[in-house]
Design an enzyme around this catalytic site. Structure first.
Site, PDB file in Angstrom:
ATOM      1  CD  GLU A  32      -1.056   0.301  -3.989  1.00 50.78           C
ATOM      2  OE1 GLU A  32       0.013  -0.114  -4.075  1.00 50.78           O
ATOM      3  OE2 GLU A  32      -1.437   1.385  -4.011  1.00 50.78           O
TER       4      GLU A  32
ATOM      5  CB  CYS B  60       2.866   2.829  -5.603  1.00 51.53           C
ATOM      6  SG  CYS B  60       1.193   2.781  -6.321  1.00 51.53           S
TER       7      CYS B  60
ATOM      8  CE  LYS C 244      -2.164   8.448   9.694  1.00 54.41           C
ATOM      9  NZ  LYS C 244      -1.570   9.761   9.090  1.00 54.41           N
TER      10      LYS C 244
ATOM     11  CD  GLU D 176       8.234   2.238  -3.139  1.00 55.22           C
ATOM     12  OE1 GLU D 176       8.156   2.093  -2.179  1.00 55.22           O
ATOM     13  OE2 GLU D 176       7.242   2.286  -4.191  1.00 55.22           O
TER      14      GLU D 176
HETATM   15  O1  TXE Z   1       4.722   6.346   4.128  1.00 59.07           O
HETATM   16  P1  TXE Z   1       4.142   5.794   5.020  1.00 59.07           P
HETATM   17  P2  TXE Z   1       5.996   7.362   3.997  1.00 59.07           P
HETATM   18  C1  TXE Z   1       6.726   4.253   0.243  1.00 59.07           C
HETATM   19  C2  TXE Z   1       7.994   5.201  -0.681  1.00 59.07           C
HETATM   20  C3  TXE Z   1       8.232   6.303   0.417  1.00 59.07           C
HETATM   21  C4  TXE Z   1       8.185   5.199   1.718  1.00 59.07           C
HETATM   22  C5  TXE Z   1       8.030   5.856   3.128  1.00 59.07           C
HETATM   23  O2  TXE Z   1       9.015   4.491  -0.947  1.00 59.07           O
HETATM   24  O3  TXE Z   1       9.560   6.735   0.559  1.00 59.07           O
HETATM   25  O4  TXE Z   1       6.978   4.468   1.484  1.00 59.07           O
HETATM   26  O5  TXE Z   1       6.899   7.035   2.945  1.00 59.07           O
HETATM   27  C6  TXE Z   1       0.600   6.218   8.035  1.00 59.07           C
HETATM   28  N1  TXE Z   1       0.323   2.536  11.510  1.00 59.07           N
HETATM   29  N2  TXE Z   1       5.546   5.043  -0.409  1.00 59.07           N
HETATM   30  O6  TXE Z   1       6.897   7.110   5.421  1.00 59.07           O
HETATM   31  O7  TXE Z   1       4.778   5.735   6.599  1.00 59.07           O
HETATM   32  C7  TXE Z   1       1.168   7.629   7.570  1.00 59.07           C
HETATM   33  O8  TXE Z   1       0.966   8.329   8.662  1.00 59.07           O
HETATM   34  C8  TXE Z   1      -0.400   2.986  10.850  1.00 59.07           C
HETATM   35  C9  TXE Z   1       4.505   4.206  -1.185  1.00 59.07           C
HETATM   36  O9  TXE Z   1       5.405   8.547   3.906  1.00 59.07           O
HETATM   37  O10 TXE Z   1       3.754   4.194   4.892  1.00 59.07           O
HETATM   38  C10 TXE Z   1       0.400   7.662   6.337  1.00 59.07           C
HETATM   39  O11 TXE Z   1      -0.843   8.151   6.592  1.00 59.07           O
HETATM   40  N3  TXE Z   1      -0.393   3.954   9.742  1.00 59.07           N
HETATM   41  C11 TXE Z   1       3.419   4.450  -1.601  1.00 59.07           C
HETATM   42  C12 TXE Z   1       0.493   6.470   5.603  1.00 59.07           C
HETATM   43  O12 TXE Z   1       0.679   5.547   6.825  1.00 59.07           O
HETATM   44  C13 TXE Z   1       0.989   4.509   9.845  1.00 59.07           C
HETATM   45  C14 TXE Z   1       2.906   5.824  -1.025  1.00 59.07           C
HETATM   46  C15 TXE Z   1       1.572   6.066   4.691  1.00 59.07           C
HETATM   47  O13 TXE Z   1       2.778   6.556   4.922  1.00 59.07           O
HETATM   48  C16 TXE Z   1       1.687   3.888  10.797  1.00 59.07           C
HETATM   49  C17 TXE Z   1       3.635   6.553   0.157  1.00 59.07           C
HETATM   50  C18 TXE Z   1       1.625   2.886  11.409  1.00 59.07           C
HETATM   51  N4  TXE Z   1       2.640   2.405  12.100  1.00 59.07           N
HETATM   52  C19 TXE Z   1       4.900   5.696   0.380  1.00 59.07           C
HETATM   53  N5  TXE Z   1       3.183   4.599  10.295  1.00 59.07           N
HETATM   54  C20 TXE Z   1       2.581   3.891  -2.427  1.00 59.07           C
HETATM   55  N6  TXE Z   1       2.178   2.556  -2.023  1.00 59.07           N
HETATM   56  O14 TXE Z   1       1.958   4.470  -3.187  1.00 59.07           O
HETATM   57  C21 TXE Z   1       3.005   5.288   9.238  1.00 59.07           C
HETATM   58  N7  TXE Z   1       1.515   5.437   8.883  1.00 59.07           N
END
Ligand code: TXE
Length: 484
Positions: free
Chosen positions: A250, A284, A175, A386
């Site tokens: 991660e 990240c 996904k 963050e």
């Molecule tokens: O991330 P999400 P978001 C951090 C960064 C950002 C914050 C939120 O600080 O501002 O996270 O970003 C899927 N079960 N990073 O909201 O939601 C979602 O659809 C399973 C750090 O965009 O964590 C997407 O495919 N999956 C980072 C993926 O998770 C779920 C990179 C990541 O989205 C889910 C991005 C659930 N309950 C954001 N909820 C890094 N580590 O590089 C969402 N998703």
């Protein structure tokens, strides 16, 4: 212009979501909707899981050479289509097209090629018990696994997960982020051309609640590899706890950049600017807390500001652009709210701090100026939470001990970079710093064989090289006693 309609990829076919629900896909540089994507749910997931289960016996028994051949063909196709993929990534994410080409797409092909080779070289342990028995470890694929990836490096992180999962003989339900689905969709077309058998890789689109959560909870999914926010990581841990799934998480970072007075000054300024603002600070691994030895603080702050103010900000589709748009309106609003918070907490803006209006095609895009803030202590929220955008803070330290204390004063523990000519000091600090990755006099230099990931709130488990091959396999010890 008519909207592009993205479809799910299930059992080698492109399908609309069963319940007919769609989401808008925005081009962040213009603020316009340019595509629609399925908002899939449990019904689509059941189809994909069935397809993956059917494909598993054959794929898991496919010889490594044959799997490698298909994966290498996929990497070739990515390279052949790099211009189209880079443009799609820049349009979907807002990142500069040159960065998309040289980093995202280039590394996506490299990831797949790396794990194609790895599966032909993978071996496991054997432990002899003197004159008694021999143990050997089988490393068998897990079955159907989930790979969930974020929006900041869309194709790059997507392939970083699916390549080792497929190379070790698993079938995958993947996904991509609903914010940047386009290159995963384009990849599905290339998978088919590469000859990947039906059902081996299935790609479902949609939001976290609608399809991400059901994917992690599905009883037939054996493992979840996730990259994203720490809060989502916690939800996934909770959702999978009862089923004892294998998890690789991660998550976020608040990475320190530690600059000593004896650094190679000009080079360090350039690299520290890159580490803070590459991809608009949405990596990240970006160094967002810059710690500078007091004796060079003023000179370094001025040089860094000058360096950052030279960045060419503009339309991500222009080859000369170095700094593009943030990924979405909600994300831009989050970043701007942190800048306001930092000001309320007593921070001083050295440069930036505002939303940026660009003329022409990008007039309604989500641009924020690269922003440097000084005068905040390490305890304030702007230094602890963050932000994940083009915002970094500067703090000074007087000695190595204080630098270490500031670097480790964080709930995160992903990456750190140290800039000094005193190599003994660098090694000393590397041992004591609480991060999974330490760069010395460099940043983002990646060898795909090395363990990748963080400690504390930055996640658990490691990706990369053998770590990923081991994550996607189940070790089974077989003990055979000799007859005397
Ligand atoms: O991330 P999400 P978001 C951090 C960064 C950002 C914050 C939120 O600080 O501002 O996270 O970003 C899927 N079960 N990073 O909201 O939601 C979602 O659809 C399973 C750090 O965009 O964590 C997407 O495919 N999956 C980072 C993926 O998770 C779920 C990179 C990541 O989205 C889910 C991005 C659930 N309950 C954001 N909820 C890094 N580590 O590089 C969402 N998703």
């Amino acid at each position: 212009m008519s909207l592009i309609r993205i479809q799910n990829y299930i059992n080698g076919e492109w399908l609309d979501p069963i319940d007919g629900q769609y989401l808008d896909d925005f081009e962040p540089a213009t603020g316009q909707v340019y595509a629609t994507i399925p908002n899939s749910n449990e019904k689509d997931l059941d189809l994909a899981v069935k397809a993956a289960q059917q494909a598993f016996p054959s794929w898991s028994n496919t010889p490594a050479e044959q799997k490698a051949k298909i994966l290498n063909k996929l990497a070739d196709l990515i390279e052949q289509n790099q211009d189209e993929l880079a443009e799609a990534e820049a349009r979907d994410n807002g990142k500069p097209i040159t960065l998309a080409k040289n980093v995202d797409i280039y590394r996506a092909a490299a990831n797949i090629r790396f794990f194609a080779q790895a599966c032909t070289q993978f071996s496991s342990e054997s432990h002899a018990m003197e004159n008694t028995a021999i143990n050997y470890t089988l490393r068998q694929p897990l079955g159907v696994v989930a790979c969930i990836s974020p929006w900041n490096l869309p194709l790059y992180l997507f392939t970083w997960k699916i390549a080792p999962a497929l190379a070790t003989g698993n079938c995958v339900i993947a996904k991509p982020s609903e914010v940047t689905p386009m290159t995963a969709y384009l990849l599905s077309k290339l998978c088919s051309q590469a000859g990947l058998p039906r059902g081996v890789l299935n790609i479902l689109h949609g939001t976290g609640p609608s399809i991400g959560a059901p994917l992690t909870e599905h009883p037939d999914i054996k493992a979840v590899s996730f990259t994203g926010g720490s809060n989502t990581g916690t939800l996934i841990k909770q959702a999978t706890a009862k089923q004892h799934k294998k998890l690789s998480l991660e998550l976020g970072g608040k990475n320190p950049t530690v600059v000593f007075a004896d650094c190679d000054f000009d080079r360090t300024v350039k690299e520290v600017a890159r580490s803070a603002f590459a991809n608009q600070g949405q990596i990240c691994l970006c160094g967002s807390r810059i710690l500078i030895e007091e004796s060079i603080y003023d000179r370094f702050a001025t040089a860094l500001r000058n360096e950052v103010e030279q960045l060419i900000i503009g339309d991500p589709l222009e080859e000369t652009t170095q700094f593009g748009a943030l990924v979405s309106k909600p994300h831009m609003d989050k970043v701007l709210s942190y800048i306001e918070l930092a000001k309320r907490e007593g921070g001083t803006l050295l440069t930036g701090g505002e939303q940026l209006k660009i003329k022409g095609r990008c007039a309604d895009g989500y641009f924020v100026q690269p922003t440097i803030i000084s005068g905040l202590n390490n305890q304030c929220r702007a230094n602890q939470e963050e932000i994940f955008g083009p915002v970094c803070t500067l703090q000074s330290f007087t000695n190595e001990k204080e630098a270490l204390q500031l670097a480790n004063d964080s709930e995160y523990g992903l990456a750190c970079s140290i800039w000094s000519q005193d190599i003994s000091r660098c090694h000393r600090l590397a041992q004591q710093i609480e991060t999974g990755i330490v760069w010395i006099n460099c940043w983002l230099l990646r060898d795909l064989r090395t363990p990748f990931g963080g400690m504390k709130a930055s996640g658990s488990g490691r990706e990369g090289g053998l770590e990923a091959m081991r994550f996607f396999t189940e070790p089974k010890n077989v003990c055979v006693q000799f007859k005397h």
